[in-house]
Every structure is written in C-alpha cells, then in structure tokens.
Design an enzyme around this catalytic site. Structure first.
Site, PDB file in Angstrom:
ATOM      1  N   TYR A 150       0.830  -1.201   0.000  1.00 32.81           N
ATOM      2  CA  TYR A 150       0.000   0.000   0.000  1.00 32.81           C
ATOM      3  C   TYR A 150       0.872   1.261   0.000  1.00 32.81           C
ATOM      4  O   TYR A 150       1.707   1.442   0.891  1.00 32.81           O
ATOM      5  CB  TYR A 150      -0.893  -0.040   1.235  1.00 32.81           C
ATOM      6  CG  TYR A 150      -1.773   1.148   1.468  1.00 32.81           C
ATOM      7  CD1 TYR A 150      -2.564   1.683   0.456  1.00 32.81           C
ATOM      8  CD2 TYR A 150      -1.858   1.730   2.735  1.00 32.81           C
ATOM      9  CE1 TYR A 150      -3.395   2.761   0.693  1.00 32.81           C
ATOM     10  CE2 TYR A 150      -2.687   2.811   2.984  1.00 32.81           C
ATOM     11  CZ  TYR A 150      -3.447   3.322   1.959  1.00 32.81           C
ATOM     12  OH  TYR A 150      -4.266   4.408   2.199  1.00 32.81           O
ATOM     13  N   ASP A 235      -1.239  -6.200   9.538  1.00 36.61           N
ATOM     14  CA  ASP A 235      -2.324  -5.288   9.181  1.00 36.61           C
ATOM     15  C   ASP A 235      -3.466  -6.148   8.639  1.00 36.61           C
ATOM     16  O   ASP A 235      -3.378  -6.688   7.540  1.00 36.61           O
ATOM     17  CB  ASP A 235      -1.815  -4.302   8.133  1.00 36.61           C
ATOM     18  CG  ASP A 235      -2.888  -3.357   7.634  1.00 36.61           C
ATOM     19  OD1 ASP A 235      -4.077  -3.575   7.929  1.00 36.61           O
ATOM     20  OD2 ASP A 235      -2.556  -2.409   6.902  1.00 36.61           O
ATOM     21  N   ILE A 237      -6.797  -5.191   8.198  1.00 37.23           N
ATOM     22  CA  ILE A 237      -7.974  -4.325   8.041  1.00 37.23           C
ATOM     23  C   ILE A 237      -8.958  -4.829   6.979  1.00 37.23           C
ATOM     24  O   ILE A 237     -10.097  -4.369   6.934  1.00 37.23           O
ATOM     25  CB  ILE A 237      -7.580  -2.867   7.736  1.00 37.23           C
ATOM     26  CG1 ILE A 237      -6.933  -2.740   6.352  1.00 37.23           C
ATOM     27  CG2 ILE A 237      -6.666  -2.316   8.810  1.00 37.23           C
ATOM     28  CD1 ILE A 237      -6.704  -1.293   5.944  1.00 37.23           C
ATOM     29  N   LYS A 274     -12.702  -0.707   6.176  1.00 34.60           N
ATOM     30  CA  LYS A 274     -12.883  -1.570   5.010  1.00 34.60           C
ATOM     31  C   LYS A 274     -13.950  -2.631   5.250  1.00 34.60           C
ATOM     32  O   LYS A 274     -14.818  -2.853   4.408  1.00 34.60           O
ATOM     33  CB  LYS A 274     -11.554  -2.242   4.642  1.00 34.60           C
ATOM     34  CG  LYS A 274     -10.385  -1.282   4.539  1.00 34.60           C
ATOM     35  CD  LYS A 274     -10.604  -0.184   3.514  1.00 34.60           C
ATOM     36  CE  LYS A 274      -9.391   0.736   3.417  1.00 34.60           C
ATOM     37  NZ  LYS A 274      -9.586   1.818   2.426  1.00 34.60           N
TER      38      LYS A 274
END
Length: 477
Positions: A150, A235, A237, A274
C-alpha cells in the site's frame, strides 16, 4: 513566496514525506478535478483508485433507522447527550472495546479470543500504524515490507517517525508470494547497509493483490521474526472482505498454535474502514500482546482518539450479533459477485488479473499493453488511462511492484452501471491497443515483404540460371 515559507517551517512540514507527489495520489486529484456522473458529467473520470466498501450500506442504513437510541443526535438518544459529550478517558468506552473485541472474534470465525483491555483506539489504521512505528523503532531503524504494498505505508509509517521501510521483493513468477529466501535477502541487505531491522509488516489480506496469507506463510513469517528477535506487525484491516476460498487466517490463530513463539513480538492493526465501510468514522485499532506497547500506545492515543459519539453508536451496532452475522455474510457475497463480474469483464477483452479471494480491488495485468517492459512505459500507459480513457486506476510502481504493467483496480466504491461504463472504456483501450499493434505488425510485415522481395530478386539475379547472366543480356547491356 514558497521558498520563504519553507524557510520558516520545520523540516517535516516542508518536506515531501507525505508522498502526495506520486501517481497514486495524482490519480485521485484527476478524479477530484473532473468526477464522473452518469448524467451531469458522463465524460468525467471514473474513480477506481479508491478502496472503499459501499456495497452494503443499505444494511447499515436499515439498522440505523431501526435503532435510533444508538445515536445521541436523535430524540430517542438525546437523554444520553451530556454523558457522552463530556470528557472521556482515552482508554475508550468499555462497551466499545468489548464490542470491537467480539467483532474481531466473529470475523475470525470465533477461532481466537481478544482481550478488550489490549485494544487501543486510534484515528483510523493510519494512526495505528504510526503509533506502532513510534513504539517499536527509532528514527533510522527499519521495517521489512513485502512488495507490492500500500503506497500510503510510506507516509503512515515513516513521515513523522523517521522509520525506514525495506522492500521484500516478490514477483508474478509465484503469484507475488512472500518467501523465506526473499525475507532473508532483504534482512541481510539492510544489515549490510548498517540499517537496524526492528520488524516485519504484513498486510493480510493483501492490498493491492487481493490475496490472503495461508497458515504456512504466516507460520514462516512468525518463525522468521522470532529467529531474528524482531517484531511482527499484521495489518488485518481487510479481514472481513474475504469472499472465496482460501479463507482468512489471522496471525492470532497462528500465535495460539505456536507455544514457542514470543507473543511480545506480535501486534495487529485493525479498523472498521474496510470491513464495515466506515472510513469516515476514523476507527482504528491497535491490538498488541506486549504490555509495554499497549501502555505506551494508549498514552499516545490521546493524539488521535475516536469520538465518544462514534464509540457509543458502534458499540450498540457491533453488539447486535444478529445484524453482524447477516452483514458479514451478505457483504462477502456482494463483494465476491462484484469482483467476479469485473474479472470476467476483463477476461472477455483479453485482460488478465491475479487470482484473489479478498479485498475491494483486483490486480490487473496490462503488461502486454506496454510499449516497453519498463516503468517509464507503465507511466505512459497510466497517463493514457487517466487522461484519455478517463479512469483512475493505480499503477504498480506506486505500490513498489518489481514488475511494470500491473495496476490496482477498485470495484466496491461504485454502482453496477458505473462499473459497466468503466469496463466499456477499458475495452476501448484494449481494442485501440490491439489495432495499433496490428498496424505495427502490418507495417513490419510490409517492410519484411519488401525486404524479402529485394532479397529474392538479388538471389535470382546472381543465380547462374538467371536470365540476367545470360550472354544475350550481357551483350544487350
């Protein structure tokens, strides 16, 4: 004037560490300057660069209408206004932390348990990432990050902390899977450059790939970080956006199955941006198995707390297990159907994409449309897509992809009709590219045929059987 402003500002304020000078953010600016609308601006830019989950808002809106007491801004909930409006401890409302812990368990199939007292609030996953970076590393120290990753990681983790990111290279030869060899190579290179590595950051499910890390990969990563005595940040998410097999496996599950692993080295980043589609609520979660990290992060959370009004409403919503169960099933089904429609549409025009089972995007393969196999050609193609095709997609270079020609395409932030328009525009790009290539091939064939014709003529002329070598021809000349 700009120069004088930079002179009076701090180095952080005046540098470009935010990362806005990149194609990833430039595409957003192109959309903001001329956004698509089906009737008011049909030639505008379609936003396919924003990983936003808008496919199940109707379920949330229905819950909000049916539960007016959850908000202090309604007649039914106004009696709680004073209690929520006054100062609250930055630990967060107990009912909120309990509800979030339960929701995280539900998303992970109730295979693990989360302690509400280890949940630290933050202003979105952005704040959680930065808080962890502050807690785990000093300026100049580094985190390993598998590519592609990202783009905003470069901002979230490094801009204000001074922490560095060391890419762990992967490519399409194995579906961009992380390997132990690649981790060792990146770790060794960092040490050789006198950079101290403090941790490994994993994004699972992956943004931009839309793939999940299986048990084997997660176990390998946990073993690697334990062997090096460095931190493992996961991570997670996008954990509730998984719609196909293989399903999502949390690092929490792997840790529970690994008695020899050091839990003090494991940390999870989560948010509701998300999975529920609430990026505007700025609800980020840092969950650490390390007591010192929890204590420090909680003190730092005062710089980016979640409003108590938001906490109260979400606590009520997430405690409604019937709603949560329905939402998770329906959201996954809608995401899977939308991705299938996008990938099928791309496949029909001869455009491939990486096989994935999660996320709000797909990893589109446009390598064959490049004029050359380099990132300059990728940027040329991206400019055509944004400026001429009028779609904002994100080029692989902005994700630190090692191969040119890959693009992230988001599909969950629009309605079906807008996606059909987007696919139609992409189809025209592919057709034009094919036509251009066909013309080039035709020109190449023509040049080749002319060249061969001259070559055949020369061979005929030089042959002993050629009429040009006969005595009659020589005497005539």
């Amino acid at each position: 004037m700009l120069g004088s402003q930079e002179h009076i500002l701090s180095k952080i304020a005046s540098n470009d560490g935010h990362g806005e000078n990149s194609a990833f953010f430039d595409g957003w600016k192109a959309y903001d300057a001329d956004p698509y609308h089906p009737t008011q601006n049909p030639n505008g830019v379609i936003q396919m660069g924003l990983a936003e989950n808008q496919l199940s808002f109707d379920l949330v809106e229905e819950w909000v209408r049916n539960n007016p007491k959850a908000s202090i801004c309604t007649a039914e909930g106004a009696s709680q206004f004073k209690d929520i409006a006054i100062f609250q401890d930055y630990h967060g409302l107990p009912e909120f932390r309990n509800a979030v812990a339960r929701f995280m368990e539900k998303v992970r199939g109730d295979r693990v348990r989360f302690d509400p007292d280890r949940i630290v609030m933050s202003g979105g996953a952005t704040g959680a990432q930065e808080t962890l970076a502050f807690c785990l590393a000093d300026p100049g120290e580094a985190l390993l990050v598998p590519t592609p990753y990202y783009p905003a990681n470069d901002r979230d983790l490094t801009w204000r902390t001074g922490v560095e990111l060391v890419p762990v290279i992967s490519d399409s030869s194995n579906g961009f899977k992380m390997t132990r060899d690649a981790l060792e190579t990146a770790y060794k290179a960092a040490l050789e450059s006198n950079t101290t590595v403090k941790g490994l950051l994993l994004n699972n499910p992956s943004n931009p790939l839309g793939t999940v890390l299986d048990r084997e990969a997660l176990s390998m990563a946990l073993s690697f970080t334990n062997d090096k005595n460095i931190h493992l940040i996961c991570d997670e998410i996008y954990s509730a956006t998984v719609f196909y097999e293989p399903g999502f496996v949390s690092i929490a599950e792997i840790l529970a199955e690994s008695p020899d692993a050091n839990p003090d080295l494991v940390h999870i980043v989560y948010s509701l941006s998300k999975d529920l589609g609430f990026p505007g609520f700025r609800v980020g979660i840092l969950y650490s198995y390390n007591d010192a990290v929890v204590s420090c992060a909680r003190k730092m959370s005062s710089f980016g707390l979640v409003s108590t009004q938001t906490q109260r409403m979400l606590a009520s919503m997430l405690a409604d297990e019937e709603f949560v169960g329905k939402f998770l099933v329906e959201s996954a089904a809608r995401l899977g159907a939308r991705r299938a429609a996008l990938c099928e549409g791309l496949a029909q025009m001869g455009v491939g994409s990486l096989k994935g089972s999660a996320g709000l995007y797909c990893w589109m393969d446009l390598r064959r449309l490049l004029k050359a196999a380099n990132f300059e050609a990728e940027m040329q193609l991206w400019r055509v897509i944004v400026n001429d095709v009028r779609i904002n997609v994100s080029p692989g270079a902005s994700f630190h992809c090692a191969e040119p020609g890959w693009f992230r395409v988001c599909f969950a932030n629009m309605d079906e009709e807008t996606m059909r328009v987007a696919l139609s525009r992409i189809s025209k790009l592919v057709v034009q590219s094919k036509s251009g290539e066909a013309r080039k091939q035709c020109r190449r064939r023509s040049k080749l045929e002319i060249s061969l014709s001259f070559r055949r003529l020369e061979e005929i002329m030089m042959s002993p059987h050629s009429p040009m070598t006969s005595p009659l021809v020589r005497t005539m000349t």
